[in-house]
Write a protein that holds these residues in place. Sequence first.
Motif, mmCIF file in Angstrom:
data_model
loop_
_atom_site.group_PDB
_atom_site.id
_atom_site.type_symbol
_atom_site.label_atom_id
_atom_site.label_comp_id
_atom_site.label_asym_id
_atom_site.label_seq_id
_atom_site.Cartn_x
_atom_site.Cartn_y
_atom_site.Cartn_z
ATOM 1 N N SER A 101 128.874 53.995 100.817
ATOM 2 C CA SER A 101 127.429 54.226 100.787
ATOM 3 C C SER A 101 126.982 55.033 99.576
ATOM 4 O O SER A 101 125.829 54.903 99.140
ATOM 5 C CB SER A 101 126.984 54.939 102.068
ATOM 6 N N LEU A 102 127.863 55.866 99.010
ATOM 7 C CA LEU A 102 127.503 56.677 97.849
ATOM 8 C C LEU A 102 127.794 55.985 96.526
ATOM 9 O O LEU A 102 127.574 56.560 95.463
ATOM 10 C CB LEU A 102 128.236 58.017 97.888
ATOM 11 N N GLU A 153 134.527 44.227 96.293
ATOM 12 C CA GLU A 153 135.736 45.038 96.149
ATOM 13 C C GLU A 153 135.600 46.361 96.911
ATOM 14 O O GLU A 153 136.497 46.754 97.665
ATOM 15 C CB GLU A 153 135.982 45.343 94.666
ATOM 16 N N LYS A 154 134.494 47.038 96.680
ATOM 17 C CA LYS A 154 134.288 48.339 97.332
ATOM 18 C C LYS A 154 134.201 48.171 98.840
ATOM 19 O O LYS A 154 134.737 49.016 99.595
ATOM 20 C CB LYS A 154 133.023 48.989 96.778
ATOM 21 N N TYR A 214 122.670 54.999 93.337
ATOM 22 C CA TYR A 214 122.102 54.348 92.149
ATOM 23 C C TYR A 214 122.530 55.049 90.863
ATOM 24 O O TYR A 214 122.494 54.442 89.787
ATOM 25 C CB TYR A 214 120.584 54.303 92.243
ATOM 26 N N HIS A 215 122.903 56.328 90.952
ATOM 27 C CA HIS A 215 123.380 57.057 89.777
ATOM 28 C C HIS A 215 124.904 57.130 89.734
ATOM 29 O O HIS A 215 125.462 57.773 88.847
ATOM 30 C CB HIS A 215 122.796 58.472 89.758
ATOM 31 N N SER A 216 125.584 56.490 90.685
ATOM 32 C CA SER A 216 127.036 56.545 90.746
ATOM 33 C C SER A 216 127.664 55.797 89.570
ATOM 34 O O SER A 216 127.165 54.763 89.121
ATOM 35 C CB SER A 216 127.529 55.943 92.066
ATOM 36 N N ILE A 259 115.474 58.677 98.764
ATOM 37 C CA ILE A 259 116.448 59.174 99.716
ATOM 38 C C ILE A 259 117.685 59.649 98.961
ATOM 39 O O ILE A 259 118.118 59.030 97.985
ATOM 40 C CB ILE A 259 116.810 58.063 100.714
ATOM 41 N N LEU A 260 118.275 60.791 99.413
ATOM 42 C CA LEU A 260 119.404 61.379 98.706
ATOM 43 C C LEU A 260 120.545 60.381 98.538
ATOM 44 O O LEU A 260 121.113 60.254 97.446
ATOM 45 C CB LEU A 260 119.889 62.623 99.453
ATOM 46 N N ILE A 261 120.897 59.665 99.609
ATOM 47 C CA ILE A 261 122.011 58.719 99.535
ATOM 48 C C ILE A 261 121.704 57.620 98.528
ATOM 49 O O ILE A 261 122.567 57.218 97.732
ATOM 50 C CB ILE A 261 122.307 58.135 100.931
#
Length: 262
Positions: A130-131, A20-21, A9-11, A2-4
């Motif tokens: 979410s990203l 924290e986030k 996962y690559h963020s 899934i794009l999100i």
Amino acid sequence: MILIDKLCYHSKLRYVNAEEKFAFAMLTLFACILSKSPAITLPVLVLTGLLTIQKGGVPFLTYIKLMTVPAVFLLLSTLAVFINISKTPLDGFAFAAGSYYITGSIRGIRQGIRLIFTALSSVSCLYFLSLSTPVTDILNTLKKLHVPALILELMLLIYRFIFVMLHLASDITVSLHSRLGNHSPAAAGKSFVFMAGSVFILSVRRSSALYDALEARCYDGTLRILSENLPAKRIEILSIAVFEIFLYLAAAALKMSGGIEL
């Protein structure tokens, strides 16, 4: 993938502490909702966008594309706030249409703009979370907040199956179009009905197969998810605390002063 999920996962913020986030996104979102002032929502919209793109590494065009979906929906849904049909022209604008006017008031325009900025800034806060944070980490954070396990399991399963159904619908639609299933409005209607029925049947089969897989792995009614221990950094906690205190003080000051007019 899934794009999100692929983006989070690559963020570059993937291995920042999830609590924290989550705290930053939720507290900022509530500040936007409570203030409803462009003086708060517009800076939040810009800040969360910069964090997602610059710090998180999400491509600019991808982020804009993701923001376009809620933006278009908001513009269409706020037309009822901007536009009125009346026999008397209002002070904002007015276009004659026979004996009636397609008109709007300055107050309605301001209200609509506030609504758009509030909603977009809230969406940007959720996109930031979410990203940059996988669903499993968000669920583990909610678990620490003592959210019932049943709700967390339903959230995980519903999240996964939404995208499973979208993937099935996309594949079936491509197959139907390759067979000229949309060559006429009547054929397109039949194709849609066929697609909806097929997606329902296939999703039921997928859910049955998933339950069988869980049973084969000694499922006892609880989904257990592995979590990583990512310690929080003091400088990050301090930065979030200072920002949120400043944001809420600014929102309170705007409320007491009656807000900033557009």
